[in-house]
Design an enzyme around this catalytic site. Structure first.
Site, PDB file in Angstrom:
ATOM      1  N   LYS A 108       0.852  -1.185   0.000  1.00 38.55           N
ATOM      2  CA  LYS A 108       0.000   0.000   0.000  1.00 38.55           C
ATOM      3  C   LYS A 108       0.892   1.241   0.000  1.00 38.55           C
ATOM      4  O   LYS A 108       1.917   1.254   0.685  1.00 38.55           O
ATOM      5  CB  LYS A 108      -0.890   0.006   1.253  1.00 38.55           C
ATOM      6  CG  LYS A 108      -1.845  -1.172   1.324  1.00 38.55           C
ATOM      7  CD  LYS A 108      -3.114  -0.914   0.534  1.00 38.55           C
ATOM      8  CE  LYS A 108      -4.117  -2.053   0.692  1.00 38.55           C
ATOM      9  NZ  LYS A 108      -5.370  -1.799  -0.027  1.00 38.55           N
ATOM     10  N   ASP A 115      -0.676  -0.357  -4.349  1.00 42.97           N
ATOM     11  CA  ASP A 115      -2.090   0.023  -4.308  1.00 42.97           C
ATOM     12  C   ASP A 115      -2.180   1.353  -3.556  1.00 42.97           C
ATOM     13  O   ASP A 115      -1.793   1.438  -2.390  1.00 42.97           O
ATOM     14  CB  ASP A 115      -2.899  -1.060  -3.592  1.00 42.97           C
ATOM     15  CG  ASP A 115      -4.397  -0.780  -3.605  1.00 42.97           C
ATOM     16  OD1 ASP A 115      -4.807   0.278  -4.144  1.00 42.97           O
ATOM     17  OD2 ASP A 115      -5.156  -1.618  -3.083  1.00 42.97           O
ATOM     18  N   GLU A 119      -2.271   0.132  -8.659  1.00 43.87           N
ATOM     19  CA  GLU A 119      -3.704  -0.023  -8.426  1.00 43.87           C
ATOM     20  C   GLU A 119      -4.307   1.261  -7.869  1.00 43.87           C
ATOM     21  O   GLU A 119      -3.790   1.819  -6.896  1.00 43.87           O
ATOM     22  CB  GLU A 119      -3.911  -1.198  -7.457  1.00 43.87           C
ATOM     23  CG  GLU A 119      -5.367  -1.534  -7.199  1.00 43.87           C
ATOM     24  CD  GLU A 119      -5.540  -2.747  -6.275  1.00 43.87           C
ATOM     25  OE1 GLU A 119      -4.538  -3.440  -5.992  1.00 43.87           O
ATOM     26  OE2 GLU A 119      -6.677  -2.983  -5.838  1.00 43.87           O
ATOM     27  N   ASP A 177      -9.628  -0.325  -9.247  1.00 42.54           N
ATOM     28  CA  ASP A 177     -10.253  -1.110  -8.177  1.00 42.54           C
ATOM     29  C   ASP A 177     -11.510  -0.371  -7.700  1.00 42.54           C
ATOM     30  O   ASP A 177     -12.619  -0.672  -8.143  1.00 42.54           O
ATOM     31  CB  ASP A 177      -9.245  -1.329  -7.043  1.00 42.54           C
ATOM     32  CG  ASP A 177      -9.831  -2.070  -5.854  1.00 42.54           C
ATOM     33  OD1 ASP A 177     -10.921  -2.642  -5.997  1.00 42.54           O
ATOM     34  OD2 ASP A 177      -9.204  -2.098  -4.768  1.00 42.54           O
ATOM     35  N   LYS A 200     -14.333  -7.353  -7.543  1.00 39.65           N
ATOM     36  CA  LYS A 200     -14.688  -7.801  -6.195  1.00 39.65           C
ATOM     37  C   LYS A 200     -16.165  -8.190  -6.159  1.00 39.65           C
ATOM     38  O   LYS A 200     -17.037  -7.353  -6.431  1.00 39.65           O
ATOM     39  CB  LYS A 200     -14.412  -6.690  -5.180  1.00 39.65           C
ATOM     40  CG  LYS A 200     -12.911  -6.425  -5.021  1.00 39.65           C
ATOM     41  CD  LYS A 200     -12.631  -5.317  -4.036  1.00 39.65           C
ATOM     42  CE  LYS A 200     -11.135  -5.198  -3.791  1.00 39.65           C
ATOM     43  NZ  LYS A 200     -10.787  -3.992  -3.039  1.00 39.65           N
TER      44      LYS A 200
HETATM   45 MG    MG Z   1      -7.252  -1.997  -3.915  1.00 39.22          MG
END
Ligand code: MG
Length: 320
Positions: free
Chosen positions: A114, A139, A164, A189, A213
Site C-alpha cells: 500500500k 495500491d 492499483e 479497483d 470484487k
Molecule cells: Mg485496492
C-alpha cells in the site's frame, strides 16, 4: 470488517438488508431461478454485500443439488489459483521489509504494498533493492490526484506489475490521462464499482487491468459479467477481496478459475486474516503460492456447523 471500511456496507446494514428485505421476499417461494433472484435484487436498491451473500448461497446450493463443482456452473475450469499478499503501511522501511520477507518465504506469488503520499517511491525502492525482481505492485487506494503525476513517473522506473487505483474512484478521465503518461499498467479497483462504471473505464482507457470484487458489485453474476466485458475488451483482470469470511472467499475462488482472471488474487490464506474460520478445510496457500480448490460438489469447502454456532452473535430463523 467492522464498521464501514472499504465500502458503505457494514455488518449491521447488511444484516438489516438480509433480515428485513431480501430473505422475507424469498421466504415461501417454492422454486426460484437465477433470473428470479436478479429481478428481486433490482427491486431493492443498493445492498451489494447482502445480495452477494444470498446469491453465493444460491449458486452453491444449485451446484450441490446438481452434484457439480461451482466453478463448472460459472463456466470456469478446475485450476489452482495464484495468490498474492497485500501489505499495509508500516512505521518504518525495516518493518515493511521484514513483512515482505516473511510473506515471500510463505510462497505468495506477488507482493502488493500500500502507498500513500509520503510513503511511495522510497518503500518501492527499498523492496526492489532488498528483494530484486520479485513480482511487485502498489495500491494507492485513491490517495493521489493528477498533480502527483511525478510520483507515478518515478514509480514507472521500478518495473511494477501494476499501479492499483492511484486516483479518486470517479476520476476516470484522469486515470486515462495518467495511463497515457506511464508504461506501468494502471489497475482500477474502487472505480470498478458496477458494470456501468466498467463500461466507462473500458471506453476511456482508464487503465489496462481491472480488480473485480464480488461483494462490491453485488454477487457472482455481476462479477462474471464484468469478467466477460473485460475479456471482450482485451483487458485482463483479477479477483480482489474486501476481505470477506471464508464462505465468500471460496465462492470467489471458483469464479477466479475463469480464464481472464490472469493476475494473482488478493485472497490469501484464512490464517492471514482470521484466527479461525467457519469453513472446512481452511483456505491455504502452498509454498509456491497456489490455492488448490478442494474436490467435491458446490464450493468444495464445507461450512462447519459447530463453529458456526460457536461464533454466531445473532440468529434469525425464517420459514422458507
Ligand atoms: Mg485496492
Amino acid at each position: 470488517m467492522g464498521g464501514s471500511f472499504y465500502s458503505a456496507d457494514t455488518p449491521d446494514s447488511t444484516w438489516k438488508a438480509l433480515a428485513e428485505q431480501l430473505i422475507p421476499r424469498l421466504a415461501g417461494r417454492e422454486k426460484f431461478g437465477l433470473q428470479d433472484l436478479l429481478s428481486l435484487f433490482e427491486e431493492i436498491p443498493g445492498e451489494p454485500f447482502a445480495k452477494a451473500g444470498v446469491e453465493g448461497a444460491f449458486w452453491d446450493a444449485g451446484a450441490q443439488h446438481l452434484g457439480r463443482p461451482l466453478f463448472e456452473l460459472l463456466g470456469g475450469r478446475r485450476r489452482s489459483i495464484p495468490s498474492g499478499v497485500a501489505i499495509g503501511i508500516y512505521p518504518s522501511l525495516e518493518d515493511l521489509l521484514a513483512r515482505v520477507e516473511r510473506y515471500l518465504r510463505e510462497g505468495y506469488q506477488r507482493v502488493k504494498i500500500k502507498i500513500q503520499p509520503g510513503w511511495d517511491v522510497e518503500p518501492v525502492r527499498a523492496v526492489r533493492e532488498r528483494f530484486g525482481p520479485v513480482p511487485l505492485m502498489v495500491d494507492a487506494n485513491a490517495a493521489y490526484t493528477l498533480r502527483d503525476a511525478t510520483v507515478f513517473e518515478q514509480l514507472d522506473g521500478f518495473d511494477l506489475m501494476m499501479i492499483e487505483q492511484p486516483l479518486a474512484a470517479d476520476a476516470l478521465e484522469e486515470h486515462a490521462e495518467l495511463q497515457r503518461r506511464i508504461r506501468t499498467p494502471v489497475c482500477l479497483d474502487e472505480s470498478a464499482e458496477s458494470l456501468d462504471a466498467l463500461r466507462e473505464i473500458l471506453r476511456l482507457g482508464s487503465g489496462r487491468i481491472v480488480n473485480i470484487k464480488v461483494q462490491r458489485v453485488g454477487g457472482l453474476f455481476n462479477a462474471r459479467q464484468m469478467h466477460e466485458s473485460c475479456m471482450q475488451a482485451g483487458v485482463p483482470c483479477w479477483l480482489g477481496t474486501m476481505p470477506e469470511l471464508g464462505i465468500a472467499s471460496a465462492q470467489g475462488l471458483h469464479l477466479g478459475t475463469l480464464q481472464n482472471f490472469t493476475y494473482p488474487t488478493d485472497v490469501e490464506a484464512s490464517a492471514r486474516w482470521f484466527s479461525d474460520d467457519i469453513i472446512d478445510p481452511l483456505i491455504t496457500v502452498d509454498r509456491q503460492g497456489w490455492i488448490h480448490l478442494p474436490e467435491g460438489p458446490g464450493m468444495g469447502y464445507r461450512v462447519d456447523r459447530e463453529k458456526l454456532e460457536r461464533y454466531s452473535t445473532d440468529t434469525m430463523v425464517f420459514d422458507l
